[in-house]
Design a protein around this motif. Structure first.
Motif, mmCIF file in Angstrom:
data_model
loop_
_atom_site.group_PDB
_atom_site.id
_atom_site.type_symbol
_atom_site.label_atom_id
_atom_site.label_comp_id
_atom_site.label_asym_id
_atom_site.label_seq_id
_atom_site.Cartn_x
_atom_site.Cartn_y
_atom_site.Cartn_z
ATOM 1 N N THR A 70 0.578 -1.202 0.105
ATOM 2 C CA THR A 70 0.088 -0.068 -0.163
ATOM 3 C C THR A 70 0.872 1.108 -0.053
ATOM 4 O O THR A 70 2.102 1.219 0.379
ATOM 5 C CB THR A 70 -0.956 -0.034 1.237
ATOM 6 N N ILE A 71 0.028 2.275 -0.398
ATOM 7 C CA ILE A 71 0.823 3.593 -0.205
ATOM 8 C C ILE A 71 0.121 4.605 0.560
ATOM 9 O O ILE A 71 -1.203 4.597 0.681
ATOM 10 C CB ILE A 71 1.011 4.385 -1.590
ATOM 11 N N LEU A 72 0.848 5.217 1.577
ATOM 12 C CA LEU A 72 0.080 6.105 2.508
ATOM 13 C C LEU A 72 0.426 7.657 2.080
ATOM 14 O O LEU A 72 1.588 7.985 2.052
ATOM 15 C CB LEU A 72 0.443 5.729 3.837
ATOM 16 N N LEU A 73 -0.720 8.571 2.161
ATOM 17 C CA LEU A 73 -0.352 9.665 1.641
ATOM 18 C C LEU A 73 -0.911 10.607 2.854
ATOM 19 O O LEU A 73 -2.282 10.402 3.317
ATOM 20 C CB LEU A 73 -1.222 10.084 0.280
ATOM 21 N N LEU A 74 -0.375 11.724 3.198
ATOM 22 C CA LEU A 74 -0.626 12.775 4.151
ATOM 23 C C LEU A 74 -0.519 13.986 3.554
ATOM 24 O O LEU A 74 0.475 14.443 3.185
ATOM 25 C CB LEU A 74 0.138 12.571 5.384
ATOM 26 N N ALA A 75 -1.951 14.880 3.730
ATOM 27 C CA ALA A 75 -1.861 16.062 2.999
ATOM 28 C C ALA A 75 -2.076 17.197 4.058
ATOM 29 O O ALA A 75 -2.717 16.851 5.062
ATOM 30 C CB ALA A 75 -2.970 16.104 2.011
ATOM 31 N N GLU A 76 -1.164 18.192 3.987
ATOM 32 C CA GLU A 76 -1.280 19.105 4.995
ATOM 33 C C GLU A 76 -0.943 20.683 4.141
ATOM 34 O O GLU A 76 -0.275 20.876 3.250
ATOM 35 C CB GLU A 76 -0.325 19.060 6.148
ATOM 36 N N GLU A 77 -1.933 21.421 4.739
ATOM 37 C CA GLU A 77 -1.916 23.125 3.959
ATOM 38 C C GLU A 77 -0.544 23.696 4.591
ATOM 39 O O GLU A 77 -0.341 23.609 5.824
ATOM 40 C CB GLU A 77 -3.266 23.760 4.311
ATOM 41 N N LEU A 78 -0.028 24.271 3.601
ATOM 42 C CA LEU A 78 1.387 24.919 4.066
ATOM 43 C C LEU A 78 1.046 26.313 4.529
ATOM 44 O O LEU A 78 0.037 27.023 3.769
ATOM 45 C CB LEU A 78 2.420 24.954 3.170
ATOM 46 N N SER A 79 1.588 26.516 5.819
ATOM 47 C CA SER A 79 1.493 28.198 5.830
ATOM 48 C C SER A 79 2.511 29.115 5.144
ATOM 49 O O SER A 79 3.070 28.333 4.317
ATOM 50 C CB SER A 79 2.034 28.226 7.358
ATOM 51 N N ASN A 80 2.204 30.219 5.092
ATOM 52 C CA ASN A 80 3.056 31.436 4.361
ATOM 53 C C ASN A 80 4.339 31.498 5.063
ATOM 54 O O ASN A 80 4.917 32.588 4.417
ATOM 55 C CB ASN A 80 2.226 32.482 4.301
ATOM 56 N N CYS A 81 4.673 31.014 6.045
ATOM 57 C CA CYS A 81 6.058 31.207 6.790
ATOM 58 C C CYS A 81 7.269 31.183 5.774
ATOM 59 O O CYS A 81 6.850 30.093 5.134
ATOM 60 C CB CYS A 81 6.179 30.304 7.898
ATOM 61 N N ARG A 82 8.102 31.983 5.521
ATOM 62 C CA ARG A 82 8.982 31.761 4.641
ATOM 63 C C ARG A 82 10.325 31.839 5.104
ATOM 64 O O ARG A 82 11.571 31.999 4.573
ATOM 65 C CB ARG A 82 9.109 33.070 3.555
ATOM 66 N N ASP A 83 10.645 31.633 6.659
ATOM 67 C CA ASP A 83 11.634 31.554 7.237
ATOM 68 C C ASP A 83 12.461 30.276 6.917
ATOM 69 O O ASP A 83 11.964 29.101 6.907
ATOM 70 C CB ASP A 83 11.707 31.780 8.661
ATOM 71 N N ILE A 84 13.980 30.363 7.239
ATOM 72 C CA ILE A 84 14.417 29.022 6.983
ATOM 73 C C ILE A 84 15.558 28.833 8.280
ATOM 74 O O ILE A 84 16.191 29.940 8.634
ATOM 75 C CB ILE A 84 15.401 28.972 5.656
ATOM 76 N N VAL A 85 15.673 27.604 8.659
ATOM 77 C CA VAL A 85 16.494 27.436 9.893
ATOM 78 C C VAL A 85 17.697 26.730 9.738
ATOM 79 O O VAL A 85 17.779 25.791 8.736
ATOM 80 C CB VAL A 85 15.820 26.616 10.929
ATOM 81 N N THR A 86 18.781 27.039 10.129
ATOM 82 C CA THR A 86 20.047 26.327 10.046
ATOM 83 C C THR A 86 20.580 26.001 11.392
ATOM 84 O O THR A 86 20.548 26.882 12.378
ATOM 85 C CB THR A 86 21.341 27.444 9.317
ATOM 86 N N MET A 87 20.851 24.758 11.488
ATOM 87 C CA MET A 87 20.896 24.170 12.833
ATOM 88 C C MET A 87 22.122 23.182 12.709
ATOM 89 O O MET A 87 22.312 22.482 11.619
ATOM 90 C CB MET A 87 19.944 23.818 13.645
ATOM 91 N N GLN A 88 22.914 22.949 13.905
ATOM 92 C CA GLN A 88 24.012 22.136 14.244
ATOM 93 C C GLN A 88 23.712 21.211 15.417
ATOM 94 O O GLN A 88 23.656 21.987 16.312
ATOM 95 C CB GLN A 88 25.328 22.521 13.750
ATOM 96 N N LEU A 89 23.780 20.030 15.618
ATOM 97 C CA LEU A 89 23.931 19.315 16.660
ATOM 98 C C LEU A 89 24.955 18.411 16.890
ATOM 99 O O LEU A 89 25.520 17.937 15.762
ATOM 100 C CB LEU A 89 22.402 18.372 16.775
ATOM 101 N N CYS A 90 25.103 17.997 18.255
ATOM 102 C CA CYS A 90 26.355 16.813 18.321
ATOM 103 C C CYS A 90 25.303 15.799 19.363
ATOM 104 O O CYS A 90 24.585 16.341 20.235
ATOM 105 C CB CYS A 90 27.553 17.655 18.851
ATOM 106 N N ALA A 91 26.309 14.810 19.792
ATOM 107 C CA ALA A 91 25.698 14.129 20.791
ATOM 108 C C ALA A 91 26.942 13.462 21.698
ATOM 109 O O ALA A 91 28.065 13.521 21.198
ATOM 110 C CB ALA A 91 24.925 12.782 20.329
ATOM 111 N N ASN A 92 26.620 13.245 22.907
ATOM 112 C CA ASN A 92 27.631 12.525 23.906
ATOM 113 C C ASN A 92 27.103 11.383 24.587
ATOM 114 O O ASN A 92 26.015 11.271 25.095
ATOM 115 C CB ASN A 92 28.048 13.712 24.855
ATOM 116 N N LYS A 93 28.048 10.332 24.602
ATOM 117 C CA LYS A 93 27.904 8.999 25.466
ATOM 118 C C LYS A 93 26.470 8.467 25.012
ATOM 119 O O LYS A 93 25.805 8.080 25.942
ATOM 120 C CB LYS A 93 27.904 9.460 26.884
ATOM 121 N N LEU A 94 26.417 8.395 23.735
ATOM 122 C CA LEU A 94 25.197 7.502 23.017
ATOM 123 C C LEU A 94 25.470 6.127 23.511
ATOM 124 O O LEU A 94 26.526 5.526 23.655
ATOM 125 C CB LEU A 94 25.049 7.673 21.806
#
Length: 570
Positions: free
Chosen positions: A138-162
């Motif tokens: 089967t194929i599953l489809l989810l539709a959601e109306e998009l907001s008009n927000c035009r901002d873009i985020v740049t982020m960086q993460l790290c982890a410790n003792k996983l």
């Protein structure tokens, strides 16, 4: 491959609502002998009043799984008053060919966009069909109306003792981001790269639109899963934590550390440990079961948000309004394989009643681009011909026979010079692209401040002769403000051209990769109207070959941190 941003509206329609489709599949056919399938989904759409299917876009390929959740979305314009038919084809990518039809077909589903939007909670599950005698899943489809927000985020993460998950080594961790939906379920929106053999990974910075992360709702839950990558696709779950855009944004002034909860309780849907709504405010929850098993259990590691920045997402129109000019250059194939121009079998043959395929492609693309060029002067070249009087072979001769000024006045001027050249030069060969690409690249390199952007249209009938040199030229040009459109005319096989269209695999040369995907290739025969309607053929061609230009221009501006100039006040 073209990925236009909207279904073609009927005449008179107002701009539609932007709708994002998320795609997943379950229980796909397993076509690989020693592993699971490597699925990709291709979306086809029908224009209003048309029975013809056109490719709209593709998801990424996910290795080794029969139950993929694809990150790459399809964003369509939704028109309530129209029936917008969609076709989803699923393939197992089992060869390096760029042609999707050379891959294993796993099934397809037909739906109308309105069906998905009108389904309960915007979710639709449809059986895949098309492989005789097989249950295709089967194929599953989810539709959601998009907001008009035009901002873009740049982020960086790290982890410790996983937590350590691999028997003979450390874990190979990666992160999966989900945004919550109004019904409390979650939709995948990003995956990081895998960092091999470490319990203390540092992931590369990445960018994501705010509307993809939380659809403009700053308090909507964002859930992040931590996995240990396994080659067979059965990635081990390390833990998870929950946050929100508002909380993430605090990292602009301080590091934010999240504790990672361990093994999920049975039945939980990748969310908080207890049943919560989709807007659950808890930032993170540890697993009580693991605490019971390990009296000294604290967490399964920590994840630190190292940096978080927000900037506005500029559009193609922002740059055009700010004064960016599109400079259009044409290069036409004059090799002998086109046939004698005086013969009706020639691809250059133009009857009194019908333009040649070359002229059609030129008019289709040029008549749209010329609206964004203030002087309407277009350099036009030919390649692969012997020139009078001495028969010297040239791969970059001006169609107007003016070495000092190869520009023609408007598209009609280019057509006149093209037809004149057909009467004066001898078609010969070989088919070399590199000289004209390097010529335009040299011009583009002179102004790199974002005020000028160059589009080179190459129209050709045959197999490229200087592939290595052309790849080198494309890699160099990818750092410059330019794009390349290649239109293949005639019945030839154009597999080599597909290799230059870097949608799936970035073009490389001598160990260097292209900075951006700047090449768009299409075979003209795919756009010829069966009824012989040349206007319709030209419209279809222009729509697809120009669809990637705005995104390619934006990618150049972004990599150079060039912002649109303010439009002059009227």
């Amino acid at each position: 491959m073209a990925s236009p941003g909207a279904l073609e509206p009927a005449a008179g329609s107002v701009p539609g609502t932007k709708v994002e489709l998320t795609v997943s599949c379950r229980n796909l056919l397993d076509m690989d002998t020693f592993s699971k399938s490597d699925p990709v989904v291709v979306l086809f759409v029908q224009g209003a009043g048309s029975s013809e299917w056109k490719e709209f876009g593709r998801t990424e390929v996910i290795d080794n799984t029969l139950n993929p959740d694809f990150v790459r979305k399809f964003v369509l314009d939704y028109y309530f008053e129209e029936k917008q038919n969609l076709r989803f084809d699923v393939y197992n990518v089992d060869s390096k060919s760029c042609s999707i039809y050379k891959q294993d077909f796993l099934g397809q589903a037909f739906v109308a966009l309105g069906e998905v939007i009108g389904s309960q909670r915007g979710r639709l599950e449809r059986a895949l069909t098309g492989v005789p005698g097989k249950r295709c899943g089967t194929i599953l489809l989810l539709a959601e109306e998009l907001s008009n927000c035009r901002d873009i985020v740049t982020m960086q993460l790290c982890a410790n003792k996983l937590d350590k998950k691999d028997f003979f080594g450390k874990s190979d961790p990666f992160l999966v981001f989900y945004r919550s939906n109004e019904d409390g379920t979650f939709t995948i929106c990003h995956k990081t790269e895998v960092v091999k053999n470490t319990l203390n990974p540092v992931w590369q910075p990445f960018t994501i639109p705010v509307r993809a992360l939380c659809n403009g709702d700053y308090d909507r839950t964002v859930k992040i899963d931590v996995y240990d990558w396994d080659r067979d696709g059965s990635h081990d779950f390390i833990g998870e934590f929950a946050t929100s855009y508002r909380e993430l944004s605090r990292a602009q002034s301080q590091f934010t550390v999240y504790e990672v909860g361990g093994v999920r309780p049975g039945g939980a849907f990748r969310g908080c440990w207890e049943p919560h709504s989709g807007t659950c405010p808890c930032p993170q929850v540890l697993n009580p079961r693991k605490k019971c098993k390990k009296k000294k259990y604290v967490n399964s590691g920590t994840v630190t948000l190292l940096s978080f920045s927000v900037e506005s997402e500029f559009t193609f129109v922002d740059y055009i309004r700010g004064g960016t000019q599109l400079n259009f250059t044409v290069a036409i194939d004059f090799t002998a394989s086109n046939g004698m121009p005086s013969q009706p079998t020639s691809l250059h043959y133009a009857s009194p009643y019908q333009l040649s395929a070359y002229a059609l492609a030129l008019k289709a693309v040029g008549e749209i681009i010329q609206d964004y060029d203030s002087d309407k002067l277009f350099p036009a070249y030919g390649f692969g011909a012997k020139l009078p009087p001495d028969g010297k072979i040239s791969h970059q001769f001006p169609l107007n026979n003016n070495e000092d000024n190869p520009s023609c006045a408007g598209i009609e001027g280019v057509l006149e010079s093209y037809l004149q050249s057909l009467r004066t030069v001898q078609l010969y060969g070989p088919t070399n692209f590199a000289p004209v690409i390097n010529q335009v690249a040299g011009t583009a390199a002179q102004v790199t401040d974002g005020s000028q952007y160059h589009v080179l249209l190459i129209i050709t009938d045959g197999v490229i002769s200087d592939m290595l040199q052309t790849k080198e030229a494309i890699v160099t040009a990818s750092a410059l403000p330019m794009s390349i459109i290649i239109v293949g005319v005639g019945p030839a096989e154009f597999d080599a051209m597909e290799e230059l269209d870097g949608d799936e695999v970035r073009v490389s040369s001598r160990g260097r990769y292209a900075e951006r995907d700047i090449v768009q290739f299409v075979p003209f025969r795919d756009y010829v109207d069966d009824s012989g309607n040349q206007v319709l053929s030209m419209a279809r061609l222009a729509k697809d070959v120009l669809a990637e230009i705005p995104e390619q221009l934006l990618s150049y501006m972004k990599t150079r941190d060039i912002k649109p100039r303010r439009a002059d006040p009227q």
